[in-house]
Scaffold this motif. Structure first.
Motif, mmCIF file in Angstrom:
data_model
loop_
_atom_site.group_PDB
_atom_site.id
_atom_site.type_symbol
_atom_site.label_atom_id
_atom_site.label_comp_id
_atom_site.label_asym_id
_atom_site.label_seq_id
_atom_site.Cartn_x
_atom_site.Cartn_y
_atom_site.Cartn_z
ATOM 1 N N PHE A 183 0.861 -1.169 0.000
ATOM 2 C CA PHE A 183 0.000 0.000 0.000
ATOM 3 C C PHE A 183 0.896 1.217 0.000
ATOM 4 N N VAL A 184 0.951 1.884 -1.145
ATOM 5 C CA VAL A 184 1.884 2.991 -1.284
ATOM 6 C C VAL A 184 1.156 4.299 -0.993
ATOM 7 N N MET A 185 1.759 5.082 -0.145
ATOM 8 C CA MET A 185 1.154 6.359 0.249
ATOM 9 C C MET A 185 2.132 7.478 -0.006
ATOM 10 N N ARG A 186 1.591 8.612 -0.330
ATOM 11 C CA ARG A 186 2.462 9.771 -0.408
ATOM 12 C C ARG A 186 2.677 10.279 1.021
ATOM 13 N N PRO A 187 3.874 10.719 1.351
ATOM 14 C CA PRO A 187 4.092 11.184 2.720
ATOM 15 C C PRO A 187 3.342 12.487 2.988
ATOM 16 N N PRO A 188 2.901 12.676 4.223
ATOM 17 C CA PRO A 188 2.226 13.921 4.549
ATOM 18 C C PRO A 188 3.216 15.073 4.584
ATOM 19 N N TYR A 255 -4.055 5.122 11.597
ATOM 20 C CA TYR A 255 -5.384 5.322 11.009
ATOM 21 C C TYR A 255 -5.627 4.310 9.892
ATOM 22 N N ILE A 256 -4.619 4.153 9.045
ATOM 23 C CA ILE A 256 -4.770 3.236 7.919
ATOM 24 C C ILE A 256 -4.974 1.815 8.410
ATOM 25 N N LYS A 257 -4.241 1.469 9.447
ATOM 26 C CA LYS A 257 -4.342 0.111 9.972
ATOM 27 C C LYS A 257 -5.728 -0.153 10.538
ATOM 28 N N GLU A 258 -6.288 0.834 11.167
ATOM 29 C CA GLU A 258 -7.562 0.621 11.849
ATOM 30 C C GLU A 258 -8.762 0.864 10.922
ATOM 31 N N PRO A 268 -6.540 -2.757 1.034
ATOM 32 C CA PRO A 268 -6.957 -1.373 1.275
ATOM 33 C C PRO A 268 -8.232 -0.993 0.536
ATOM 34 N N ASP A 269 -8.801 -1.952 -0.171
ATOM 35 C CA ASP A 269 -9.967 -1.682 -0.998
ATOM 36 C C ASP A 269 -11.232 -1.838 -0.145
ATOM 37 N N THR A 270 -11.520 -0.835 0.681
ATOM 38 C CA THR A 270 -12.624 -0.960 1.636
ATOM 39 C C THR A 270 -13.512 0.274 1.608
ATOM 40 N N ILE A 271 -14.698 0.092 2.166
ATOM 41 C CA ILE A 271 -15.640 1.206 2.291
ATOM 42 C C ILE A 271 -15.991 1.349 3.761
ATOM 43 N N LEU A 272 -15.954 2.589 4.242
ATOM 44 C CA LEU A 272 -16.318 2.844 5.638
ATOM 45 C C LEU A 272 -17.723 3.439 5.640
#
Lengths: 314, 110
Positions: A183-188, A255-258, A268-272
């Motif tokens: 899961f690749v993220m851009r850094p904040p 946050y991503i983990k939870e 990571p393909d989820t809907i909240l």
């Protein structure tokens, strides 16, 4: 054309072989003189022949080494005999014998490249030869993982393992050898504003990448950091307090983990979605659905001046 | 040798045991708050009220060489408050003292 070439080749070879076995400079010179003549007499396109000549020279170079040992003039008729001898030579060296036998079964012309290699190896020092043979053995194992299938012998653990992985790879190619999807993220981008505030510049961008409401992430960040903050006009988040990029990164990771990755399959393909006051995480990949912890800021100690608070409330 | 299935099972065993078990139930939230400058505050919320928090805070103050207090909160009960970033320390101390298991500790903040 093809026939002429076929005829032409052996003659060339023979001549060169003679030349090199004898190490006769005159003969070599004579041959050097002869070659162009031959090229001229035969009316083929010259470039092609020259290419072939080069190929032959390569082969010859390899064979000459062989011949130094053997002291034999080389002819195509003798090729089989030589092969047999090389096999005998290789007998004490173990693994290559099989290869030689296999090579014999193929067409001789096809074999030149392979036999070349074999003969080179034998001319090198024993150490190198042994190393190469070990390498060859390894290659053999790699190539034929299911080699025991037809035979009566016992399979080894490595073979079975390889076979299992091959089957796995064949059946689901998208899995790519058990590699976990990263899961690749851009850094904040976190910048200090003045001395007491920090700005999280690409806040909305990260929300979009995570497919989450900015409000949800905002709530989480503020609750975790125990501060207050808001999104300003340039869609960046202003947080009270000094925070570094590394710290925000840590919180984001949590946050991503939870709230982003599925708790069952980690996709990571989820809907909240909110359902009866609870947040549920629905996975698009595996279809699992589970509730996630609600965001609570919990106990907040008084950190500002009490007098100031009293002045505000009063 | 006994057959496990034939043993009688007491469904209330857990409930009666819970009172005298030395490990509390529920999560312990350990948070950090920034104060002015580079000062911070660590709060420990959710410790069981069976424990004497005053004694705990006294031990912690001595161990971590910091000041601390117990704050009574109407919603969250008694909350430990320690000066400085004591998150690592308090986690280790709570597990070492056997007051909470490591999976019960939830550390918040950066």
């Amino acid at each position: 054309m093809a026939e002429d070439d076929a005829i032409f080749d052996p003659s060339l070879k023979k001549k060169k072989k003679k030349k090199k076995t004898a190490f006769d400079i005159e003969a070599a010179l004579a041959e050097g003189g002869n070659e162009p003549q031959e090229n001229n007499t035969t009316e083929h396109p010259e470039a092609k022949e020259e290419d072939q000549d080069d190929a032959n020279v390569d082969i010859d170079l390899d064979f000459t080494k062989k011949k130094k040992k053997k002291k034999k003039p080389f002819t195509t008729d003798d090729l089989d005999a030589v092969m047999g001898e090389t096999k005998e030579d290789g007998g004490n060296e173990g693994g290559n014998q099989d290869d030689g036998a296999i090579d014999d079964n193929f067409d001789l012309e096809m074999d030149f490249t392979k036999t070349k290699k074999k003969k080179k190896k034998r001319n090198l020092g024993d150490l190198i030869a042994e190393a190469d043979e070990k390498h060859d053995d390894k290659e053999n194992v790699d190539e034929n993982s299911a080699v025991w299938m037809g035979s009566d012998r016992d399979y080894t653990y490595d073979e079975l393992l390889k076979r299992a992985f091959e089957i796995m790879r064949d059946k689901n190619p998208d899995m790519a050898a058990g590699k976990k999807q990263k899961f690749v993220m851009r850094p904040p981008q976190v910048v200090r504003i003045g001395t007491k505030k920090s700005s999280f510049a690409n806040f909305t961008e990260i929300c979009k990448m995570l497919h989450r409401q900015p409000k949800h992430l905002l709530d989480f960040l503020l609750a975790e950091l125990g501060t207050s903050g808001s999104v300003d006009g340039n869609s960046q988040l202003i947080i009270k307090g000094r925070f570094q990029q590394k710290q925000i990164e840590n919180v984001l990771r949590r946050y991503i983990k939870e709230y982003v990755t599925c708790h069952t399959c980690r996709s990571p393909d989820t809907i909240l979605q909110k359902d009866t006051r609870l947040f549920f995480l629905q996975c698009e990949t595996c279809g699992s659905r589970c509730s996630v912890a609600s965001i609570k800021s919990g106990f907040q100690a008084v950190t500002s001046k009490r007098a100031a608070i009293r002045a505000k409330t009063a | 040798m006994s057959i496990q299935n034939l043993n009688t099972f007491d469904p209330f065993a857990d409930a009666s045991k819970g009172a005298d078990d030395d490990v509390q139930d529920g999560l312990v939230h350990i948070r950090i708050q920034q104060r002015n400058g580079r000062k911070t505050l660590t709060t420990v919320q959710g410790l069981s009220s069976d424990y004497d928090l005053k004694k705990i805070v006294r031990a912690c103050k001595k161990e971590f060489a910091c000041n601390g207090t117990v704050i009574e909160h109407p919603e969250y009960g008694e909350v430990l408050q320690l000066q400085g970033d004591q998150r690592e320390n308090i986690c280790q101390w709570l597990t070492k003292a056997g007051l909470a298991k490591p999976d019960q500790l939830k550390v918040h903040g950066f």
